[in-house]
Design a protein around this motif. Structure first.
Motif, PDB file in Angstrom:
ATOM      1  N   LYS A   1       8.798  -0.473  36.926  1.00  0.00           N
ATOM      2  CA  LYS A   1       7.417  -0.282  37.374  1.00  0.00           C
ATOM      3  C   LYS A   1       7.047   1.197  37.408  1.00  0.00           C
TER       4      LYS A   1
ATOM      5  N   GLU B   1      12.073   7.764  28.975  1.00  0.00           N
ATOM      6  CA  GLU B   1      11.531   8.407  30.176  1.00  0.00           C
ATOM      7  C   GLU B   1      12.492   8.359  31.362  1.00  0.00           C
TER       8      GLU B   1
ATOM      9  N   ASN C   1       7.674   3.904  31.349  1.00  0.00           N
ATOM     10  CA  ASN C   1       7.137   3.095  30.253  1.00  0.00           C
ATOM     11  C   ASN C   1       8.071   2.985  29.062  1.00  0.00           C
ATOM     12  N   SER C   2       9.185   3.693  29.091  1.00  0.00           N
ATOM     13  CA  SER C   2      10.151   3.621  27.987  1.00  0.00           C
ATOM     14  C   SER C   2      11.522   4.027  28.485  1.00  0.00           C
TER      15      SER C   2
ATOM     16  N   LEU D   1      11.013  -2.765  29.144  1.00  0.00           N
ATOM     17  CA  LEU D   1      11.385  -1.586  28.363  1.00  0.00           C
ATOM     18  C   LEU D   1      12.281  -1.954  27.184  1.00  0.00           C
TER      19      LEU D   1
ATOM     20  N   GLU E   1       4.248  -6.131  30.104  1.00  0.00           N
ATOM     21  CA  GLU E   1       3.749  -4.938  30.795  1.00  0.00           C
ATOM     22  C   GLU E   1       4.882  -4.077  31.330  1.00  0.00           C
ATOM     23  N   PHE E   2       5.929  -4.718  31.874  1.00  0.00           N
ATOM     24  CA  PHE E   2       6.984  -3.964  32.556  1.00  0.00           C
ATOM     25  C   PHE E   2       8.289  -3.882  31.759  1.00  0.00           C
TER      26      PHE E   2
END
Length: 268
Positions: free
Chosen positions: A116, A123, A119-120, A213, A210-211
Motif C-alpha cells: 500500500k 521502489e 508502486n513497484s 507488485l 491496484e496493490f
C-alpha cells in the motif's frame, strides 16, 4: 381376528412408509465441503448450485484459517475441502499423521507481493519490512516468490521448504516477518510489502491490480489448488461426482466470468 388382521395391515403399512422415509433421507444426504472465505468458497458455492441440479446436495462450510479445514476433514466433520495446494496437504499429513489425498485440481490461485506504500519492486527501500505467511509451506512459498522477484537469493534446491535460514543473499537487507496468513492483508498497514495468496487478497476487498507488485508465475506448482478427501473415501461415488461437477464447463464459465482472469480453472 378381523380386527387383529387390520391392525397388522396398518403396522405393515406404517413400517413401509417409515422404510421409504428412511431411504429418502439417505438419498438426500448432504456433502459437507469446507473452503476458506473468498474465492474458494465462492467457487464451491457455484459447484453446489450445479450439483443440486444433478441431485447432489452440498453444504459449504467456510473457514478463515489454513489449518482447521484439514483437521475437520481428518476427523470426519467434513466430507471434502477445497482451499490448498498439494504440498500443503502433504505437509499437513506428515505433521499430523493424517491420510488426506487430492481428488483433483480445482483453481489456480497465485501468490503475489503487495504493497500500500510502494508502486513497484524497485521502489522498495533498503531495510524494508516484508511479511510472509508463518505456516511452513506457504512461508517457503513466500520466500520462493521473493527470490523469483530477485529480492533475495536462496540456497539451491530448497524449494517450498525454504526457511529464513536458507537466505544466502539479501542485498537490500530486507527485514522478513512471519505473520499468520489470514492477517497478511491487514499487515499492509504496518509493513512495506507482503507476500499474500490471492484468496486472502480478494476476501479482504483489496484490488490485486491496484496493490500488486509481482505475481507468482502461472505454471508454479504451488499455485494449483486441489479438492481433498480422506484416503479411505477416495472412491466414494458422490465425492467423485462432486469433483466432476467442479471440473465441468458451467463451473469453468463461472470462474472466468466472476474473476476475469484473476483466478483461473486449474483443470483441463
Amino acid at each position: 381376528m378381523q380386527k387383529n388382521k387390520k391392525v397388522s395391515q396398518w403396522l405393515l403399512g406404517a413400517a413401509l412408509v417409515l422404510g421409504l422415509t428412511g431411504c429418502g433421507q439417505q438419498e438426500e444426504a448432504v456433502l459437507k465441503v469446507g473452503a476458506t472465505v473468498g474465492p474458494h468458497a465462492q467457487v464451491v458455492e457455484a459447484v453446489a448450485r450445479e450439483a443440486e441440479k444433478q441431485g447432489l446436495k452440498v453444504e459449504v462450510i467456510e473457514f478463515s484459517d489454513y489449518i482447521t479445514p484439514n483437521a475437520a476433514l481428518a476427523d470426519g466433520s467434513l466430507d471434502l475441502n477445497s482451499y490448498q495446494h498439494l504440498p500443503f496437504l502433504q505437509t499437513y499429513n506428515a505433521n499430523n499423521g493424517s491420510h488426506l489425498v487430492s481428488m483433483g485440481e480445482s483453481i489456480l490461485m497465485r501468490m503475489g507481493i503487495y504493497s500500500k506504500t510502494f508502486n513497484s519492486l524497485a521502489e522498495l527501500p533498503d531495510h524494508a519490512r516484508i511479511a510472509i505467511p508463518n505456516d511452513p509451506t506457504n512461508g517457503g512459498r513466500g520466500l520462493l516468490l521473493l527470490a523469483d522477484a530477485n529480492l533475495i537469493t536462496l540456497k539451491p534446491g530448497v524449494g517450498h521448504k525454504a526457511t529464513l535460514s536458507d537466505i544466502v543473499e539479501n542485498p537490500k537487507q530486507l527485514e522478513i516477518i512471519e505473520i499468520e496468513a489470514a492477517q497478511l492483508p491487514r499487515s499492509l498497514e504496518d509493513v512495506d510489502a507482503a507476500a499474500i495468496t490471492m484468496n486472502y487478497i480478494m476476501s479482504s476487498g483489496l484490488d490485486p491490480k491496484e496493490f500488486g507488485l509481482y505475481l507468482e508465475p502461472k505454471d508454479a506448482a504451488l499455485a494449483v489448488m486441489v479438492v481433498a478427501a480422506r484416503e479411505a473415501d477416495k472412491n466414494n461415488a458422490d465425492y467423485q461426482k462432486f469433483v466432476k461437477i467442479y471440473q465441468s464447463q458451467p463451473v469453468r464459465d463461472f470462474i472466468q466470468q466472476t474473476f476475469n482472469g484473476t483466478i483461473e480453472p486449474a483443470f483441463q
